[in-house]
Design a protein around this motif. Sequence first.
Motif, PDB file in Angstrom:
ATOM      1  N   UNK A 127       0.882  -1.139   0.037  1.00 17.15           N
ATOM      2  CA  UNK A 127       0.222  -0.185  -0.038  1.00 17.15           C
ATOM      3  C   UNK A 127       0.797   1.409   0.048  1.00 17.15           C
ATOM      4  N   UNK A 128       0.891   2.065  -0.990  1.00 20.77           N
ATOM      5  CA  UNK A 128       1.386   3.512  -1.112  1.00 20.77           C
ATOM      6  C   UNK A 128       0.388   4.540  -1.213  1.00 20.77           C
ATOM      7  N   UNK A 129       0.528   5.409  -0.160  1.00 21.90           N
ATOM      8  CA  UNK A 129      -0.289   6.779  -0.261  1.00 21.90           C
ATOM      9  C   UNK A 129      -1.765   6.196  -0.255  1.00 21.90           C
ATOM     10  N   UNK A 130      -1.978   5.114   0.480  1.00 21.89           N
ATOM     11  CA  UNK A 130      -3.731   4.727   0.663  1.00 21.89           C
ATOM     12  C   UNK A 130      -4.083   3.759  -0.529  1.00 21.89           C
ATOM     13  N   UNK A 131      -3.094   3.640  -1.585  1.00 18.64           N
ATOM     14  CA  UNK A 131      -3.705   2.837  -2.662  1.00 18.64           C
ATOM     15  C   UNK A 131      -2.854   1.374  -2.712  1.00 18.64           C
ATOM     16  N   UNK A 132      -3.647   0.080  -2.839  1.00 22.51           N
ATOM     17  CA  UNK A 132      -3.064  -1.118  -2.789  1.00 22.51           C
ATOM     18  C   UNK A 132      -2.588  -1.285  -4.224  1.00 22.51           C
ATOM     19  N   UNK A 133      -1.296  -1.683  -4.300  1.00 17.94           N
ATOM     20  CA  UNK A 133      -0.638  -2.355  -5.718  1.00 17.94           C
ATOM     21  C   UNK A 133      -0.170  -3.737  -5.618  1.00 17.94           C
ATOM     22  N   UNK A 134      -0.731  -4.448  -6.761  1.00 22.62           N
ATOM     23  CA  UNK A 134       0.017  -5.684  -6.698  1.00 22.62           C
ATOM     24  C   UNK A 134       1.574  -5.514  -7.135  1.00 22.62           C
ATOM     25  N   UNK A 135       2.742  -6.509  -6.992  1.00 26.98           N
ATOM     26  CA  UNK A 135       3.802  -6.173  -7.284  1.00 26.98           C
ATOM     27  C   UNK A 135       4.404  -6.998  -8.235  1.00 26.98           C
ATOM     28  N   UNK A 136       5.148  -6.462  -9.113  1.00 30.00           N
ATOM     29  CA  UNK A 136       5.725  -7.525 -10.290  1.00 30.00           C
ATOM     30  C   UNK A 136       6.483  -8.718  -9.630  1.00 30.00           C
ATOM     31  N   UNK A 137       6.603  -9.623 -10.506  1.00 31.33           N
ATOM     32  CA  UNK A 137       7.513 -10.907  -9.945  1.00 31.33           C
ATOM     33  C   UNK A 137       8.925 -10.383  -9.532  1.00 31.33           C
ATOM     34  N   UNK A 138       9.338 -10.936  -8.523  1.00 30.88           N
ATOM     35  CA  UNK A 138      10.787 -10.482  -8.203  1.00 30.88           C
ATOM     36  C   UNK A 138      10.859  -9.421  -7.052  1.00 30.88           C
ATOM     37  N   UNK A 139       9.623  -8.603  -7.067  1.00 30.56           N
ATOM     38  CA  UNK A 139       9.824  -7.363  -6.213  1.00 30.56           C
ATOM     39  C   UNK A 139       9.971  -7.505  -4.827  1.00 30.56           C
TER      40      UNK A 139
END
Length: 226
Positions: A190-202
Amino acid sequence: MSSPAFDDYLKAIYAHTEWQDAPITPSQLAAALGIAPSSVTEMVKKLAAADLVSHVPYGAVRLTDAGRDRALAMVRRHRLIETWLVREFGYAWHEVHDEAEVLEHTISDRLLEGIDERLGRPRFDPHGDAIPDAAGRVDREPFVLLGDAPDGHTGHVLRVSDRDPELLQQLESIGVAVGVDATVDADGVVLDGIRHSLPDGASEAIWLSAQPADVGSSRPPRKERR
């Protein structure tokens, strides 16, 4: 002995244990440098003969005190040059590694000192890696690898590995940058209140502060977005 090959090996050995404790093996060193294991075996013998590493057959490779001092000097060169290219020439953070690999062997000590002074003696490079000072001292706060952090942990991004330029671009596109606050989530971050999926390897390429993000720390400055 002045040898760019020696310096590249020492820098790779140092980098392997900078963000985790397990020493590097010859096969890992070969993979990190992109060369044949047989070539690594011969070079490690030369480094050991020069008292720059300690090594037993089939065992891990460790820097001696002299090897660590020399590795830190090269790491300082590399990371100052990366910072210089980003700040002064507008390079993106995924573009600087290869350029620095070339320049670190060619610039003089005088020019390096001038770069350090002009940049205000930075403590971290664009990827969040600590820049050793002229005496070889390194300043770094407690950290945790994103993949090892529990769900709900909030910390600021201390470091993003520069090993994969494409991954760096993908992470930047969702707002991951050195200095930003991030909360670990089962589905990503979660960045700045927004949830993000992460790319492979992150999850194996991002390090967060071990302390909560609202606790005072020596965090590196937030990377400017391009």
